[in-house]
Design a protein around this motif. Structure first.
Motif, PDB file in Angstrom:
ATOM      1  N   ALA A 277       0.904  -1.443   0.071  1.00 16.08           N
ATOM      2  CA  ALA A 277       0.040  -0.044  -0.053  1.00 16.08           C
ATOM      3  C   ALA A 277       0.767   1.260   0.093  1.00 16.08           C
ATOM      4  CB  ALA A 277      -0.935   0.004   1.312  1.00 16.08           C
ATOM      5  N   LEU A 278       1.909   1.199   0.587  1.00 14.76           N
ATOM      6  CA  LEU A 278       3.244   2.277   0.521  1.00 14.76           C
ATOM      7  C   LEU A 278       3.071   2.794  -0.913  1.00 14.76           C
ATOM      8  CD1 LEU A 278       5.596   1.107   3.023  1.00 14.76           C
ATOM      9  CD2 LEU A 278       3.877   2.664   3.309  1.00 14.76           C
ATOM     10  N   ALA A 284       7.328   5.858  -9.283  1.00 18.01           N
ATOM     11  CA  ALA A 284       8.448   4.881  -8.906  1.00 18.01           C
ATOM     12  C   ALA A 284       9.807   5.589  -8.741  1.00 18.01           C
ATOM     13  CB  ALA A 284       8.461   3.949 -10.135  1.00 18.01           C
ATOM     14  N   THR A 285      10.485   5.258  -7.440  1.00 18.03           N
ATOM     15  CA  THR A 285      12.062   5.682  -7.367  1.00 18.03           C
ATOM     16  C   THR A 285      12.570   4.704  -6.362  1.00 18.03           C
ATOM     17  OG1 THR A 285      11.235   6.646  -5.254  1.00 18.03           O
ATOM     18  CG2 THR A 285      11.042   8.022  -7.244  1.00 18.03           C
ATOM     19  N   ARG A 286      13.553   4.510  -6.681  1.00 20.84           N
ATOM     20  CA  ARG A 286      14.399   3.430  -5.804  1.00 20.84           C
ATOM     21  C   ARG A 286      14.269   3.882  -4.124  1.00 20.84           C
ATOM     22  NH1 ARG A 286      18.016   0.054  -8.167  1.00 20.84           N
ATOM     23  NH2 ARG A 286      19.078  -0.067  -6.391  1.00 20.84           N
ATOM     24  N   GLU A 287      14.023   5.188  -3.920  1.00 23.33           N
ATOM     25  CA  GLU A 287      14.186   5.247  -2.636  1.00 23.33           C
ATOM     26  C   GLU A 287      12.760   4.801  -2.072  1.00 23.33           C
ATOM     27  OE1 GLU A 287      14.110   9.346   0.626  1.00 23.33           O
ATOM     28  OE2 GLU A 287      13.785   9.625  -1.631  1.00 23.33           O
ATOM     29  N   LEU A 288      11.521   4.944  -2.527  1.00 22.25           N
ATOM     30  CA  LEU A 288      10.189   4.327  -2.333  1.00 22.25           C
ATOM     31  C   LEU A 288      10.460   2.912  -2.318  1.00 22.25           C
ATOM     32  CD1 LEU A 288       7.332   4.915  -1.775  1.00 22.25           C
ATOM     33  CD2 LEU A 288       6.921   4.780  -4.076  1.00 22.25           C
ATOM     34  N   PHE A 289      10.991   2.196  -3.122  1.00 23.95           N
ATOM     35  CA  PHE A 289      11.165   0.694  -3.367  1.00 23.95           C
ATOM     36  C   PHE A 289      11.917   0.280  -2.088  1.00 23.95           C
ATOM     37  CE2 PHE A 289      10.764   0.981  -8.198  1.00 23.95           C
ATOM     38  CZ  PHE A 289       9.583   1.073  -8.049  1.00 23.95           C
ATOM     39  N   LEU A 296       8.345  -4.803   4.222  1.00 28.46           N
ATOM     40  CA  LEU A 296       8.508  -6.333   4.030  1.00 28.46           C
ATOM     41  C   LEU A 296       9.250  -7.100   4.922  1.00 28.46           C
ATOM     42  CD1 LEU A 296       8.379  -6.506   0.139  1.00 28.46           C
ATOM     43  CD2 LEU A 296       6.601  -7.376   1.505  1.00 28.46           C
ATOM     44  N   LEU A 297      10.355  -6.482   5.102  1.00 32.68           N
ATOM     45  CA  LEU A 297      11.414  -7.320   5.875  1.00 32.68           C
ATOM     46  C   LEU A 297      11.433  -6.914   7.467  1.00 32.68           C
ATOM     47  CD1 LEU A 297      14.083  -7.193   3.342  1.00 32.68           C
ATOM     48  CD2 LEU A 297      12.892  -9.297   3.794  1.00 32.68           C
ATOM     49  N   GLN A 298      10.453  -6.181   7.935  1.00 27.53           N
ATOM     50  CA  GLN A 298      10.389  -5.834   9.136  1.00 27.53           C
ATOM     51  C   GLN A 298      10.430  -7.073  10.036  1.00 27.53           C
ATOM     52  OE1 GLN A 298       7.656  -2.480  10.057  1.00 27.53           O
ATOM     53  NE2 GLN A 298       7.126  -3.551  12.054  1.00 27.53           N
ATOM     54  N   GLY A 299      11.218  -7.182  11.121  1.00 27.57           N
ATOM     55  CA  GLY A 299      11.148  -8.265  11.790  1.00 27.57           C
ATOM     56  C   GLY A 299      12.114  -9.415  11.537  1.00 27.57           C
ATOM     57  N   ALA A 300      12.859  -9.134  10.276  1.00 31.14           N
ATOM     58  CA  ALA A 300      13.514 -10.310   9.680  1.00 31.14           C
ATOM     59  C   ALA A 300      14.689 -10.663  10.684  1.00 31.14           C
ATOM     60  CB  ALA A 300      14.045  -9.976   8.487  1.00 31.14           C
ATOM     61  N   LYS A 301      15.005 -11.851  10.835  1.00 34.57           N
ATOM     62  CA  LYS A 301      16.100 -12.407  11.767  1.00 34.57           C
ATOM     63  C   LYS A 301      16.843 -13.407  11.244  1.00 34.57           C
ATOM     64  CE  LYS A 301      16.734 -14.740  16.030  1.00 34.57           C
ATOM     65  NZ  LYS A 301      15.954 -15.347  17.210  1.00 34.57           N
ATOM     66  N   VAL A 317      14.176  -6.960  -3.678  1.00 32.65           N
ATOM     67  CA  VAL A 317      12.676  -6.348  -3.800  1.00 32.65           C
ATOM     68  C   VAL A 317      13.068  -5.177  -4.559  1.00 32.65           C
ATOM     69  CG1 VAL A 317      11.016  -5.112  -2.417  1.00 32.65           C
ATOM     70  CG2 VAL A 317      11.850  -7.185  -1.635  1.00 32.65           C
ATOM     71  N   VAL A 318      14.033  -4.332  -4.595  1.00 29.58           N
ATOM     72  CA  VAL A 318      13.924  -2.803  -5.028  1.00 29.58           C
ATOM     73  C   VAL A 318      14.510  -3.321  -6.647  1.00 29.58           C
ATOM     74  CG1 VAL A 318      15.711  -1.045  -5.226  1.00 29.58           C
ATOM     75  CG2 VAL A 318      15.176  -1.872  -2.821  1.00 29.58           C
ATOM     76  N   ARG A 319      15.212  -4.301  -6.993  1.00 29.96           N
ATOM     77  CA  ARG A 319      15.351  -4.684  -8.155  1.00 29.96           C
ATOM     78  C   ARG A 319      14.185  -5.097  -8.859  1.00 29.96           C
ATOM     79  NH1 ARG A 319      20.059  -5.996 -11.432  1.00 29.96           N
ATOM     80  NH2 ARG A 319      21.073  -4.418  -9.925  1.00 29.96           N
ATOM     81  N   ALA A 320      13.380  -5.842  -7.991  1.00 28.98           N
ATOM     82  CA  ALA A 320      12.168  -6.408  -9.027  1.00 28.98           C
ATOM     83  C   ALA A 320      11.243  -5.460  -9.129  1.00 28.98           C
ATOM     84  CB  ALA A 320      11.465  -7.518  -7.864  1.00 28.98           C
ATOM     85  N   LEU A 321      10.973  -4.640  -7.933  1.00 32.65           N
ATOM     86  CA  LEU A 321       9.914  -3.440  -8.201  1.00 32.65           C
ATOM     87  C   LEU A 321      10.403  -2.475  -9.183  1.00 32.65           C
ATOM     88  CD1 LEU A 321       9.120  -2.766  -4.487  1.00 32.65           C
ATOM     89  CD2 LEU A 321       7.627  -3.434  -6.421  1.00 32.65           C
ATOM     90  N   THR A 322      11.709  -2.255  -9.616  1.00 28.19           N
ATOM     91  CA  THR A 322      12.178  -1.466 -10.522  1.00 28.19           C
ATOM     92  C   THR A 322      12.180  -2.175 -11.819  1.00 28.19           C
ATOM     93  OG1 THR A 322      14.163  -0.490  -9.137  1.00 28.19           O
ATOM     94  CG2 THR A 322      14.443  -0.378 -11.510  1.00 28.19           C
ATOM     95  N   GLN A 323      12.356  -3.344 -12.088  1.00 25.97           N
ATOM     96  CA  GLN A 323      11.842  -4.257 -13.196  1.00 25.97           C
ATOM     97  C   GLN A 323      10.370  -4.091 -13.846  1.00 25.97           C
ATOM     98  OE1 GLN A 323      13.351  -8.255 -12.705  1.00 25.97           O
ATOM     99  NE2 GLN A 323      15.571  -7.508 -13.083  1.00 25.97           N
ATOM    100  N   ALA A 324       9.727  -3.959 -12.784  1.00 23.91           N
ATOM    101  CA  ALA A 324       8.172  -4.238 -12.900  1.00 23.91           C
ATOM    102  C   ALA A 324       7.845  -3.007 -13.442  1.00 23.91           C
ATOM    103  CB  ALA A 324       7.431  -4.836 -11.679  1.00 23.91           C
TER     104      ALA A 324
END
Length: 338
Positions: A277-278, A284-289, A296-301, A317-324
């Motif tokens: 939703a963000l 589309a910017t890399r900063e936003l991605f 998405l990775l909040q709490g990753a361990k 994730v950044v690369r995939a969103l850039t491609q899409a």
């Protein structure tokens, strides 16, 4: 491999009754995962019920404009179906990123959904594993855990779901049709697989005797701006360390609805709708991605060997969103990251 009995079912009702009435019975179709587990003595079914003759090999249009895919449709047939390639290219790409051509010819749609999670220790019966023997312990947490989960883990299990196809189905919000001793029901894809919690022996929400009969795709929406990015140790025939299925609706330069699902990082395909939703209504910017990746990775361990996955997943994730967003999907026949 232990001895087992074998039955070939002629109807769905007969197959369901045969398995539901025997706690040691299992369905078998392509057998690309089950047979391996039987060879390693990880799974020891006393009876196999062959469902390969059931009428579940069709891909049919639905009244809602989507497609209903029979559980016995081979992965290769699904990936190369013209309707899938035209309207659901994300799904076709994800399937072609997985396994090998020979395995895709044998593996089925339903079987892909119910394959067991991946862990070295789950496959090694000489080591403790809560998935094989609840309460025995998780060897991976303090062992070799390079391929293991960084999200949704529990004290009992840090295994990962290995499917590529399921990551795309999660992003597309597919629906799973099942039939069991209590009749037919549908399960939203987000609710089909489960996190380990304190019962890691269960990979999905199916009851014993329930069989996947079909997977339904909603009306197509993400045919232009999408990608399936898979990062792995080898360029072919390897499970994902991290994979990303990204699908975006674009209105000119402005982002509309977005779906992002991660593979190789959890006990199930990983989605966080709040992160998606963000993106809505923004450029589309890399900063936003990057902000989306962080959510998405909040709490990753990590658990030592797999600590690198957290940064790898963020970059993926950044690369995939850039491609899409650019309408430049990853080409699976090349496998070199765009």
């Amino acid at each position: 491999m232990m001895n087992f009995s074998y039955t070939r079912a002629e109807t769905i009702a007969d197959a369901v009754a045969a398995v539901a009435g025997d706690p040691d019975a299992r369905f078998i179709a392509g057998g690309t995962n089950l047979v391996d587990l039987m060879k390693y003595d990880v799974m020891k079914p006393g009876r196999l019920v062959d469902i390969t003759r059931l009428p579940l090999r069709e891909i049919e249009a639905t009244d809602g404009g989507g497609l209903k895919i029979g559980a016995l449709v081979p992965n290769s047939d699904l990936a190369y179906d013209q309707r899938i390639q035209r309207d659901y290219p994300l799904l076709s790409s994800a399937i072609l990123a997985g396994a090998s051509a020979q395995l895709r010819n044998a593996a089925t749609t339903g079987g892909n959904l119910i394959q067991r999670t991946r862990c070295y220790y789950f496959y090694d019966v000489a080591t403790p594993c809560n998935k094989r023997e609840p309460g025995s312990g998780c060897s991976a947490k303090t062992g070799v855990n390079r391929i293991h989960a960084i999200l949704g883990t529990s004290d009992a299990c840090i295994a990962t779901h290995p499917s590529d196809m399921c990551v795309a189905l999660a992003a597309l919000e597919a629906v799973v049709h099942v039939e069991g001793p209590d009749g037919q029901r549908t399960i939203a894809f987000a609710d089909f697989h489960r996190l380990p919690g304190d019962e890691p022996q269960y990979d999905n929400t199916l009851a014993h005797g329930e069989m996947v009969t079909a997977v339904e795709l909603p009306a197509p929406r993400f045919g232009q701006n999408h990608t399936y990015l898979k990062l792995r140790d080898r360029l072919s025939y390897a499970f994902a360390l991290v994979s990303v299925a990204a699908a975006i609706e674009m209105d000119g330069d402005v982002i509309g609805e977005t779906r992002v699902a991660l593979g190789g990082v959890a006990h199930k395909p990983w989605r966080v709708p709040e992160a998606e939703a963000l993106l809505k209504g923004k450029f589309a910017t890399r900063e936003l991605f990057g902000e989306v990746a962080d959510r998405l990775l909040q709490g990753a361990k990590g658990f030592g060997d797999n600590d690198f996955k957290i940064e790898l997943a963020r970059r993926a994730v950044v690369r995939a969103l850039t491609q899409a967003a650019a309408g430049a999907p990853q080409v699976q026949s090349n496998k070199i990251v765009n």
